[in-house]
Design a protein around this motif. Structure first.
Motif, mmCIF file in Angstrom:
data_model
loop_
_atom_site.group_PDB
_atom_site.id
_atom_site.type_symbol
_atom_site.label_atom_id
_atom_site.label_comp_id
_atom_site.label_asym_id
_atom_site.label_seq_id
_atom_site.Cartn_x
_atom_site.Cartn_y
_atom_site.Cartn_z
ATOM 1 N N GLY A 60 0.797 -1.216 0.000
ATOM 2 C CA GLY A 60 0.000 0.000 0.000
ATOM 3 C C GLY A 60 0.826 1.260 0.000
ATOM 4 N N SER A 61 2.123 1.122 -0.307
ATOM 5 C CA SER A 61 3.029 2.257 -0.236
ATOM 6 C C SER A 61 3.587 2.628 -1.599
ATOM 7 C CB SER A 61 4.196 1.929 0.713
ATOM 8 O OG SER A 61 5.152 2.963 0.711
ATOM 9 N N PHE A 62 3.768 3.938 -1.818
ATOM 10 C CA PHE A 62 4.448 4.472 -2.999
ATOM 11 C C PHE A 62 5.849 4.918 -2.623
ATOM 12 C CE2 PHE A 62 0.444 4.737 -5.153
ATOM 13 C CZ PHE A 62 0.737 4.917 -6.496
ATOM 14 N N ARG A 63 6.741 4.920 -3.600
ATOM 15 C CA ARG A 63 8.062 5.504 -3.351
ATOM 16 C C ARG A 63 7.969 7.017 -3.227
ATOM 17 N NH1 ARG A 63 11.937 4.144 -8.053
ATOM 18 N NH2 ARG A 63 10.148 4.945 -9.201
ATOM 19 N N PHE A 64 7.238 7.646 -4.154
ATOM 20 C CA PHE A 64 7.131 9.101 -4.209
ATOM 21 C C PHE A 64 5.649 9.482 -4.171
ATOM 22 C CE2 PHE A 64 10.666 8.025 -7.317
ATOM 23 C CZ PHE A 64 11.653 8.003 -6.339
ATOM 24 N N THR A 65 5.354 10.738 -3.867
ATOM 25 C CA THR A 65 3.975 11.185 -3.707
ATOM 26 C C THR A 65 3.145 10.859 -4.950
ATOM 27 O OG1 THR A 65 4.721 12.985 -2.299
ATOM 28 C CG2 THR A 65 2.482 13.139 -3.189
ATOM 29 N N PRO A 66 2.066 10.105 -4.789
ATOM 30 C CA PRO A 66 1.247 9.697 -5.935
ATOM 31 C C PRO A 66 0.132 10.700 -6.214
ATOM 32 C CG PRO A 66 0.483 8.574 -3.989
ATOM 33 C CD PRO A 66 1.640 9.433 -3.545
ATOM 34 N N PRO A 67 -0.490 10.620 -7.413
ATOM 35 C CA PRO A 67 -1.722 11.374 -7.699
ATOM 36 C C PRO A 67 -2.882 10.689 -6.991
ATOM 37 C CG PRO A 67 -1.163 10.018 -9.573
ATOM 38 C CD PRO A 67 -0.075 9.802 -8.550
ATOM 39 N N VAL A 68 -2.984 10.947 -5.713
ATOM 40 C CA VAL A 68 -3.815 10.110 -4.857
ATOM 41 C C VAL A 68 -5.305 10.236 -5.204
ATOM 42 C CG1 VAL A 68 -3.956 11.831 -3.012
ATOM 43 C CG2 VAL A 68 -4.112 9.404 -2.448
ATOM 44 N N GLN A 69 -5.753 11.435 -5.627
ATOM 45 C CA GLN A 69 -7.163 11.555 -6.016
ATOM 46 C C GLN A 69 -7.464 10.733 -7.267
ATOM 47 O OE1 GLN A 69 -5.370 14.152 -4.931
ATOM 48 N NE2 GLN A 69 -6.516 14.813 -3.119
ATOM 49 N N ALA A 70 -6.510 10.678 -8.198
ATOM 50 C CA ALA A 70 -6.695 9.846 -9.387
ATOM 51 C C ALA A 70 -6.790 8.375 -9.003
ATOM 52 C CB ALA A 70 -5.559 10.074 -10.378
#
Length: 371
Positions: free
Chosen positions: A235-245
């Motif tokens: 459930g983790s990303f390396r870098f900040t994701p487009p979380v709303q998308a």
């Protein structure tokens, strides 16, 4: 407005509504949502838990293609690209600028690449490790067959990377049935009818393990994406994701399943395409592809020879009637690109055909055959 482009596509209100919230991507509640997305994607791709992994990458399909080329093909390595469309041409540039050696298999953009052509090219050059192929070419509308080409790749003992950006979710694919397939690439804003901003590679774990350290790019290293998931959780990303998308994509995946999954999505798009293809013919226009080669994602149409026709003026006239199409083309001769995908129905498409006819009439376009 009816959006008829091959992506980003028209979406459902429920999907758009999911973006209207503030979300912390590192919050434990959202980590669970994202982990479930990865599992849903793996199932859709016909992957196997423990054999394949779903890997996210922020951005567009080109980012995924560059990442896959860098991750699975070492610097200086050699790959074969069937060049029968505009997006294959872009793959050539991505590979070349990543300092990989491209062997080109040239073909017309009016038919699919033949498996025997791929087999002959591989037999002629044993140094080729991978074939990189576009499943659906949205320049012309043709569909290359990954199962047939994959069988030729597998028989030659080579590997396949598949750009399924404008196909995944509608056209069939099974990673379990194609062990030669290192990575399947797609994005959120196409046939799964999500919003743009996030892409995925569904990749073989053994190939990812072998690829460690060879990408030459931290951002575009799929092996590093996989290692991060092992360390920090799925459930983790390396870098900040487009979380709303991503939140919208979760809704889009549920809607895809509720419709009946890939077969039902393909059936609706195929009927959209039939209505459009036959409709433009009835208006006197000429489709770019013969019916036997026409795919379900986009219908490309020759621009009329009439001197009153100009693409941007036509796009504007059509937009004034509630239908928006692309104002550019990717073929060598002048064409128009009209998408059949997204949250649209055959009835919507019949309305679009009527609007096309009215726009042509308004411009005084009487000679509608190709020049």
């Amino acid at each position: 407005m009816l959006l008829l482009i091959p992506g980003p596509v028209q979406t459902r209100p429920e999907t758009r509504a999911a973006m209207a919230q503030d979300i912390a991507p590192w919050d434990n509640d959202f980590r669970a949502v994202y982990a479930e997305i990865r599992t849903q994607v793996l199932d859709l791709a016909g992957g196997r838990e423990g054999e394949h992994a779903t890997l996210p990458l922020q951005g567009c399909g080109h980012f995924l293609m560059e990442a896959a080329i860098r991750s699975f093909i070492p610097a200086g390595g050699k790959l074969l690209i069937p060049r029968n469309g505009a997006y294959a041409e872009r793959a050539v540039r991505l590979a070349t600028e990543a300092r990989r050696q491209v062997v080109s298999l040239h073909g017309p953009d009016t038919r699919a690449v033949a498996p025997e052509e791929v087999a002959a090219a591989l037999a002629a050059d044993p140094a080729i490790s991978h074939v990189v192929m576009v499943q659906n070419e949205t320049g012309s509308g043709i569909v290359n067959d990954p199962a047939a080409v994959g069988a030729a790749v597998r028989a030659a003992g080579r590997r396949l990377i598949l750009d399924s950006v404008s196909a995944f979710g509608a056209l069939p694919i099974s990673l379990a049935a194609q062990p030669e397939l290192d990575a399947l690439l797609f994005t959120s804003g196409k046939c799964l009818e999500g919003l743009p901003g996030i892409g995925f590679a569904v990749a073989r774990i053994d190939s990812l393990t072998a690829a460690a350290g060879q990408a030459g790019s931290w951002s575009f290293d799929l092996a590093d994406v996989y290692q991060h998931a092992l360390r920090a959780g799925w459930g983790s990303f390396r870098f900040t994701p487009p979380v709303q998308a991503l939140a919208a994509f979760r809704v889009a995946l549920d809607l895809h399943a509720a419709e009946g999954g890939q077969p039902a999505r393909l059936a609706r798009y195929a009927e959209n395409m039939r209505v459009l293809y036959q409709g433009v013919q009835a208006l006197g226009l000429t489709p770019y592809l013969e019916w036997r080669h026409q795919g379900p994602v986009i219908v490309t149409v020759h621009q009329p020879a009439d001197p009153n026709f100009e693409l941007q003026r036509f796009v504007d006239a059509l937009k004034a009637r509630g239908v928006l199409i692309s104002n550019f083309y990717n073929t060598k001769v002048p064409t128009m690109r009209i998408g059949c995908v997204g949250a649209i129905t055959p009835e919507d498409m019949r309305g679009a055909v009527a609007a096309i006819g009215k726009a042509l009439d308004a411009l005084g376009v009487r000679q509608r055959q190709a020049g």
